[in-house]
Structure formats: structure tokens, C-alpha cells
Design an enzyme around this catalytic site. Structure first.
Site, PDB file in Angstrom:
ATOM      1  N   ARG A 169       4.762  -2.009   9.408  1.00 22.46           N
ATOM      2  CA  ARG A 169       3.407  -1.688   9.844  1.00 22.46           C
ATOM      3  C   ARG A 169       3.143  -2.135  11.271  1.00 22.46           C
ATOM      4  NH1 ARG A 169       1.178  -1.374   4.250  1.00 22.46           N
ATOM      5  NH2 ARG A 169      -0.933  -0.590   4.423  1.00 22.46           N
ATOM      6  N   ARG A 190     -10.146   5.914  -6.324  1.00 26.91           N
ATOM      7  CA  ARG A 190      -8.813   5.545  -6.825  1.00 26.91           C
ATOM      8  C   ARG A 190      -8.912   4.470  -7.902  1.00 26.91           C
ATOM      9  NH1 ARG A 190      -4.157   3.847  -2.702  1.00 26.91           N
ATOM     10  NH2 ARG A 190      -5.515   2.129  -2.087  1.00 26.91           N
ATOM     11  N   LYS A 208       0.990   7.546  -0.190  1.00 25.63           N
ATOM     12  CA  LYS A 208       2.351   6.990  -0.100  1.00 25.63           C
ATOM     13  C   LYS A 208       2.874   6.523  -1.455  1.00 25.63           C
ATOM     14  CE  LYS A 208       1.268   3.743   2.879  1.00 25.63           C
ATOM     15  NZ  LYS A 208      -0.141   3.974   3.204  1.00 25.63           N
ATOM     16  N   ARG A 216      -9.005  -0.924   7.216  1.00 27.73           N
ATOM     17  CA  ARG A 216      -7.592  -0.570   6.996  1.00 27.73           C
ATOM     18  C   ARG A 216      -7.196   0.659   7.800  1.00 27.73           C
ATOM     19  NH1 ARG A 216      -8.250  -0.073   1.010  1.00 27.73           N
ATOM     20  NH2 ARG A 216      -6.285   1.066   1.018  1.00 27.73           N
ATOM     21  N   ARG A 248      -8.978  -1.367  -6.894  1.00 29.02           N
ATOM     22  CA  ARG A 248      -8.470  -2.382  -5.972  1.00 29.02           C
ATOM     23  C   ARG A 248      -9.608  -3.015  -5.195  1.00 29.02           C
ATOM     24  NH1 ARG A 248      -3.425  -0.038  -2.623  1.00 29.02           N
ATOM     25  NH2 ARG A 248      -4.579  -1.033  -0.948  1.00 29.02           N
TER      26      ARG A 248
HETATM   27  P1  ADP Z   1      -2.812   0.973   1.883  1.00 36.65           P
HETATM   28  O1  ADP Z   1      -1.663   1.602   2.626  1.00 36.65           O
HETATM   29  O2  ADP Z   1      -3.524   1.919   0.969  1.00 36.65           O
HETATM   30  O3  ADP Z   1      -3.765   0.230   2.783  1.00 36.65           O
HETATM   31  P2  ADP Z   1      -1.047  -1.065   0.661  1.00 36.65           P
HETATM   32  O4  ADP Z   1      -1.027  -1.312  -0.791  1.00 36.65           O
HETATM   33  O5  ADP Z   1       0.182  -0.497   1.290  1.00 36.65           O
HETATM   34  O6  ADP Z   1      -2.306  -0.119   0.877  1.00 36.65           O
HETATM   35  O7  ADP Z   1      -1.430  -2.416   1.441  1.00 36.65           O
HETATM   36  C1  ADP Z   1      -2.525  -3.205   1.072  1.00 36.65           C
HETATM   37  C2  ADP Z   1      -2.655  -4.406   1.986  1.00 36.65           C
HETATM   38  O8  ADP Z   1      -1.479  -5.245   1.896  1.00 36.65           O
HETATM   39  C3  ADP Z   1      -2.780  -4.101   3.488  1.00 36.65           C
HETATM   40  O9  ADP Z   1      -4.104  -3.794   3.859  1.00 36.65           O
HETATM   41  C4  ADP Z   1      -2.264  -5.417   4.098  1.00 36.65           C
HETATM   42  O10 ADP Z   1      -3.252  -6.421   4.043  1.00 36.65           O
HETATM   43  C5  ADP Z   1      -1.148  -5.818   3.158  1.00 36.65           C
HETATM   44  N1  ADP Z   1       0.172  -5.304   3.604  1.00 36.65           N
HETATM   45  C6  ADP Z   1       0.934  -4.397   2.950  1.00 36.65           C
HETATM   46  N2  ADP Z   1       2.086  -4.159   3.635  1.00 36.65           N
HETATM   47  C7  ADP Z   1       2.039  -4.926   4.751  1.00 36.65           C
HETATM   48  C8  ADP Z   1       2.906  -5.114   5.861  1.00 36.65           C
HETATM   49  N3  ADP Z   1       4.069  -4.444   5.986  1.00 36.65           N
HETATM   50  N4  ADP Z   1       2.523  -6.000   6.820  1.00 36.65           N
HETATM   51  C9  ADP Z   1       1.379  -6.666   6.724  1.00 36.65           C
HETATM   52  N5  ADP Z   1       0.506  -6.521   5.723  1.00 36.65           N
HETATM   53  C10 ADP Z   1       0.823  -5.662   4.729  1.00 36.65           C
END
Ligand code: ADP
Length: 218
Positions: free
Chosen positions: A89, A123, A14, A167, A156
Site C-alpha cells: 500500500r 457490506r 479485491k 480510506r 466492519r
Molecule cells: P479496504 O481495502 O477495503 O480498505 P482492507 O481489509 O484491505 O480494506 O484493510 C483494512 C485496513 O487494514 C486498512 O484501512 C489499514 O488500516 C489496514 N491495512 C491493511 N493492509 C495494510 C497495509 N499493507 N499497510 C498498512 N495498513 C494496512
């Protein structure tokens, strides 16, 4: 002006695609994960609260997330569109978004699990500008140094096998059902499939651009 959401499991790309689409579509990208990592780095009281969730692969509570979304949407210059990466999400987040913005299309990334796991564990990210690399197929020219800004690369803290597993589980349970939600609302979809680990980002970005053009959105 176009407003898009990019959906896909963790590691589906993404962030990588959104940052490239940003230039092509002249939109802003709002990546909630990036914003949370920034808050954690700054070590604010809210950042410390957020860290407890992110480190375990759990979702940050909806009230905090919605506040962060609103703040960042408000910063977008008038007349400019956006791509949401990592929001919504949950169903609650999607419903909250309905009241704030109109979404023109969904970009959905379909990537097999084995590719996701390979990619996430290799990554690396630039500490300075956030550019995303992969030690297997998207290597920096110089070891652990960002091609774009010369910043140091890091891994990360949530890219560890146990947290990756969590996740993916959270994605399948809480986020994947949102695809149905948007289908039922008749929001158009652009789907991009990645079947090979070595597919270059440009190929997927082209596929997405072609899909958006067909819809008259690019
Ligand atoms: P990925 O999609 O690779 O898991 P992101 O960088 O999008 O990574 O998200 C990392 C973390 O940030 C998630 O595992 C969650 O803990 C938090 N997070 C990100 N976006 C949201 C959201 N919309 N609602 C709740 N938690 C979020």
C-alpha cells in the site's frame, strides 16, 4: 505457479474476487486487512496497537505490516503461488516486496467512487469464515446468516462514512501511485472495470481470468 497483486480502492471488490480466483488458480490469498482484523479480534498487544490505525482508516506502520507479510508468505507450501490483497500500500512496502518475491502480474480494479461508497456501507462479513456479502446485490439467502457456514454476519467497524472517506483518501494518495511503479517495472497489467452496482462478481472474475489467460498465466 503464479504470483499476483490485486489493486483497487477500498470497496472495489479485491477480497471478493481474490477468494474466487484462489480456487480457479490454485493459489493462496494473503489479505493483510483480514490478518489485522484477526489480530484485533484476538486482542493481543500488537492487535491493540493495530486497531488504533485500522479504526481511523490509517495505514498500519510499514514495519508491522512487513513482518506480517513475511510470516504469511513463509506459510505458503512450496510450489504454490499467491495473490496479495491489500499489500503493498506504500512505496516502501512495494520496495520491500521486491526483495522477497517476483510478481508476475498486477490485477487492477477500476470502480467509480459512487459504487464504492454504496457498496461499503451495505457490506456485511461472516464473523466465522470471512465470506463477503452485500445487502444490495450480494445478499445472503437468510437474513444476516452466512450461506457457506451459517455464521453470523457483521459490519466492519471501519465501514462507516467518515472512515470510508479517509480510506479512499489514503488509497488515492499513497497506494494509487504504486500502479506507476509497477508499470515502470514493466510488470504486466490485467484491468477489470465495474461500471454498474449490480455486476455479479462472476463477470469480473471471468474478465480477470481472460486477461490472465492472454498473458499465459492461467
Ligand atoms: P479496504 O481495502 O477495503 O480498505 P482492507 O481489509 O484491505 O480494506 O484493510 C483494512 C485496513 O487494514 C486498512 O484501512 C489499514 O488500516 C489496514 N491495512 C491493511 N493492509 C495494510 C497495509 N499493507 N499497510 C498498512 N495498513 C494496512
Amino acid at each position: 505457479m503464479v504470483n499476483l497483486i490485486i489493486f483497487g480502492a477500498p470497496g472495489s471488490g479485491k477480497g471478493t474476487y481474490a477468494s474466487r480466483l484462489k480456487e480457479k488458480l490454485n493459489v493462496e490469498v494473503i489479505a493483510t486487512g483480514d490478518i489485522f482484523r484477526e489480530m484485533i479480534k484476538e486482542n493481543t498487544p500488537l492487535g491493540r496497537k493495530v486497531k488504533a490505525y485500522v479504526d481511523r482508516g490509517l495505514l498500519v506502520p510499514d514495519d508491522v505490516t512487513l513482518e506480517v507479510l513475511k510470516e504469511n508468505l513463509a506459510k505458503i507450501p512450496k510450489g504454490k503461488g499467491f495473490i496479495l490483497d491489500g499489500y503493498p500500500r506504500t512505496l516502501e512496502q512495494a520496495k520491500a516486496l521486491d526483495g522477497i518475491a517476483k510478481i508476475d502480474a498486477i490485477i487492477n480494479l477500476v470502480v467509480p467512487d459512487w459504487i464504492i461508497i454504496e457498496r461499503l456501507s451495505s457490506r456485511r462479513i461472516c464473523q466465522n469464515c470471512g465470506a463477503i456479502y452485500n445487502l444490495l446485490f450480494l445478499k445472503p439467502k437468510k437474513d444476516m446468516v452466512c450461506d457457506k457456514c451459517g455464521g453470523p454476519l457483521y459490519q466492519r467497524s471501519d465501514d462507516t462514512p467518515e472512515v470510508i472517506k479517509k480510506r479512499i483518501e489514503v488509497y488515492e494518495k499513497q497506494t494509487q501511485p504504486l500502479l506507476e511503479y509497477y508499470k515502470n517495472k514493466r510488470v504486466p497489467f490485467v484491468e477489470a472495470r465495474c461500471e454498474k452496482l449490480e455486476t455479479p462478481p462472476e463477470a469480473i472474475v471471468q474478465e480477470i481470468m481472460d486477461g490472465l489467460k492472454k498473458l499465459g498465466l492461467a
